[in-house]
Motif scaffolding. Structure first.
Motif, short mmCIF file in Angstrom:
data_model
loop_
_atom_site.label_atom_id
_atom_site.label_comp_id
_atom_site.label_asym_id
_atom_site.label_seq_id
_atom_site.Cartn_x
_atom_site.Cartn_y
_atom_site.Cartn_z
N GLU A 175 -1.89 -60.12 -31.36
CA GLU A 175 -1.02 -59.55 -32.39
C GLU A 175 0.47 -59.65 -32.07
OE1 GLU A 175 -2.11 -58.03 -35.21
OE2 GLU A 175 -4.24 -57.72 -34.80
N ALA A 194 -20.26 -54.97 -30.15
CA ALA A 194 -18.93 -55.38 -30.61
C ALA A 194 -18.81 -56.88 -30.82
CB ALA A 194 -17.86 -54.89 -29.63
N ALA A 207 -10.37 -58.39 -39.93
CA ALA A 207 -9.90 -57.04 -40.20
C ALA A 207 -9.88 -56.21 -38.91
CB ALA A 207 -10.82 -56.38 -41.22
N ASN A 208 -9.31 -55.01 -38.99
CA ASN A 208 -9.34 -54.08 -37.87
C ASN A 208 -10.77 -53.87 -37.42
OD1 ASN A 208 -6.73 -53.15 -37.33
ND2 ASN A 208 -6.72 -52.02 -39.25
N GLY A 209 -10.99 -53.92 -36.11
CA GLY A 209 -12.31 -53.60 -35.59
C GLY A 209 -13.30 -54.75 -35.66
N ALA A 210 -12.85 -55.94 -36.07
CA ALA A 210 -13.77 -57.08 -36.20
C ALA A 210 -14.24 -57.59 -34.83
CB ALA A 210 -13.09 -58.21 -36.97
N GLY A 211 -13.43 -57.32 -33.80
CA GLY A 211 -13.81 -57.76 -32.45
C GLY A 211 -12.87 -58.78 -31.84
N LYS A 212 -11.69 -58.93 -32.43
CA LYS A 212 -10.75 -59.95 -31.95
C LYS A 212 -10.24 -59.62 -30.54
CE LYS A 212 -7.91 -59.27 -35.40
NZ LYS A 212 -8.56 -58.07 -35.98
N SER A 213 -9.76 -58.39 -30.37
CA SER A 213 -9.24 -58.01 -29.04
C SER A 213 -10.35 -58.05 -28.01
CB SER A 213 -8.66 -56.59 -29.05
OG SER A 213 -7.63 -56.49 -29.98
N THR A 214 -11.53 -57.63 -28.41
CA THR A 214 -12.66 -57.63 -27.48
C THR A 214 -12.95 -59.06 -27.01
OG1 THR A 214 -13.59 -55.68 -28.53
CG2 THR A 214 -15.10 -57.01 -27.22
N TYR A 253 -20.19 -51.95 -26.32
CA TYR A 253 -19.54 -50.75 -25.79
C TYR A 253 -20.57 -49.64 -25.97
CZ TYR A 253 -15.00 -53.19 -26.29
OH TYR A 253 -13.95 -54.07 -26.21
N GLN A 291 -3.33 -60.03 -37.37
CA GLN A 291 -3.60 -59.39 -38.67
C GLN A 291 -2.87 -60.17 -39.77
OE1 GLN A 291 -5.00 -56.24 -39.58
NE2 GLN A 291 -5.83 -55.92 -37.53
P1 ATP Z 1 -7.87 -54.35 -34.02
O1 ATP Z 1 -7.05 -55.39 -34.67
O2 ATP Z 1 -7.92 -53.06 -34.79
O3 ATP Z 1 -7.60 -54.16 -32.55
P2 ATP Z 1 -10.12 -55.98 -33.31
O4 ATP Z 1 -10.67 -57.00 -34.23
O5 ATP Z 1 -9.28 -56.45 -32.19
O6 ATP Z 1 -9.38 -54.89 -34.13
P3 ATP Z 1 -11.72 -54.69 -31.31
O7 ATP Z 1 -10.60 -53.88 -30.77
O8 ATP Z 1 -12.16 -55.86 -30.54
O9 ATP Z 1 -11.38 -55.18 -32.78
O10 ATP Z 1 -12.95 -53.73 -31.58
C1 ATP Z 1 -14.25 -54.17 -31.97
C2 ATP Z 1 -15.19 -52.98 -32.08
O11 ATP Z 1 -15.42 -52.41 -30.80
C3 ATP Z 1 -14.64 -51.84 -32.94
O12 ATP Z 1 -15.71 -51.28 -33.65
C4 ATP Z 1 -14.09 -50.86 -31.92
O13 ATP Z 1 -14.13 -49.54 -32.41
C5 ATP Z 1 -15.05 -51.05 -30.75
N1 ATP Z 1 -14.36 -50.79 -29.47
C6 ATP Z 1 -13.27 -51.43 -28.99
N2 ATP Z 1 -12.95 -50.98 -27.75
C7 ATP Z 1 -13.86 -50.03 -27.45
C8 ATP Z 1 -14.05 -49.16 -26.32
N3 ATP Z 1 -13.27 -49.23 -25.24
N4 ATP Z 1 -15.08 -48.29 -26.38
C9 ATP Z 1 -15.91 -48.23 -27.45
N5 ATP Z 1 -15.77 -49.00 -28.55
C10 ATP Z 1 -14.77 -49.89 -28.55
#
Ligand code: ATP
Length: 234
Positions: free
Chosen positions: A160, A16, A35-42, A11, A192
């Motif tokens: 989630e 990510a 954890a939050n922000g690990a990259g799962k949703s990405t 990003y 989570q």
């Molecule tokens: P959560 O459970 O909090 O959603 P996650 O493991 O799913 O966490 P992601 O949402 O995949 O994590 O985010 C991974 C990283 O990419 C994080 O550092 C987040 O801040 C960053 N990120 C996610 N979406 C974007 C975006 N649209 N623009 C910039 N950075 C992003």
């Protein structure tokens, strides 16, 4: 069936996903915890073609879908049930479910699948004609899962599903995920709630800051000291 190799996503300047590889074999439930922000949703968004990949390969049913468009990825049988219960609030439950099947033409089977969703979630049947926006959070979550099933996916990706639900409802949702898998739908689950996600998983992966740091069967990870300390609060 789903195979990801060396996937990288940026990003802007944020790296990510840092070369992740994982597999969802046929008939299995695979969990991704972290954890939050690990990259799962990405990871899920990258599979769906919703964020650009800078490197790596995604194959589904031995077909390369790395550069495919989202509509074609959906057409190939992958559906994402996103975090946050994105149902259509001004439509009824029945209409929301019908919309889930909008790409299908097999009317008789669509009817049967709707019946099946109502069997899985009797509360939805009781409220068939109620507007989705008036449902409780847990009911909306059920509807989101039901709508995803109505597209008759080969692979259901759940982001989630237990978020914000009362503990009893969480138990229900996981037991229903198991039933959906038993009916032949492969599941990729991100959560989570590490304990529930590992208990249900045939195989699981742990993600930390964009990388997969650990993997094993659900049982193996539940027994891992590292997982216990970092994710199970033991
Ligand atoms: P959560 O459970 O909090 O959603 P996650 O493991 O799913 O966490 P992601 O949402 O995949 O994590 O985010 C991974 C990283 O990419 C994080 O550092 C987040 O801040 C960053 N990120 C996610 N979406 C974007 C975006 N649209 N623009 C910039 N950075 C992003």
């Amino acid at each position: 069936m789903l195979k990801i190799e060396n996937l990288n996503v940026f990003y802007g300047g944020i790296h990510a996903l840092r070369g992740i590889s994982l597999e969802v074999p046929d008939r299995k439930i695979i969990s991704l915890i972290g954890a939050n922000g690990a990259g799962k949703s990405t990871t899920l968004k990258a599979i769906m073609g919703l964020v650009p990949k800078s490197e790596g390969k995604v194959a589904f049913d031995e077909k390369d879908i790395t550069s495919a468009q989202t509509k074609d990825i959906v057409g190939s049988g992958i559906v994402l049930c996103p975090e946050g219960r994105r149902v259509f609030p001004d439509l009824t439950i029945a209409e929301n479910l019908t919309l889930g099947a909008y790409l299908r033409k097999d009317k008789e089977q669509i009817k049967k699948d709707k019946q099946w969703v109502y069997e899985l979630f009797p509360r939805l049947l009781e409220r068939e004609w109620q507007l989705a926006g008036t449902l409780s959070g847990g009911e909306q979550q059920m509807l989101a899962v039901g709508r995803a099933i109505m597209s008759k996916p080969k692979l259901l990706m759940l982001d989630e599903p237990s978020l914000g639900l009362a503990p009893l409802v969480v138990k229900d949702i996981f037991s229903i995920i198991r039933q959906i898998n038993d009916a032949g739908v492969n599941i990729l689950l991100i959560e989570q709630n590490a304990k529930a996600a590992l208990e249900i998983a045939d195989h699981a992966y742990v993600m930390e800051t964009g990388s997969i740091t650990l993997s094993g069967t659900g049982k193996e990870l539940l027994a891992s000291d590292l997982v216990k300390k970092a994710y199970l609060g033991e």
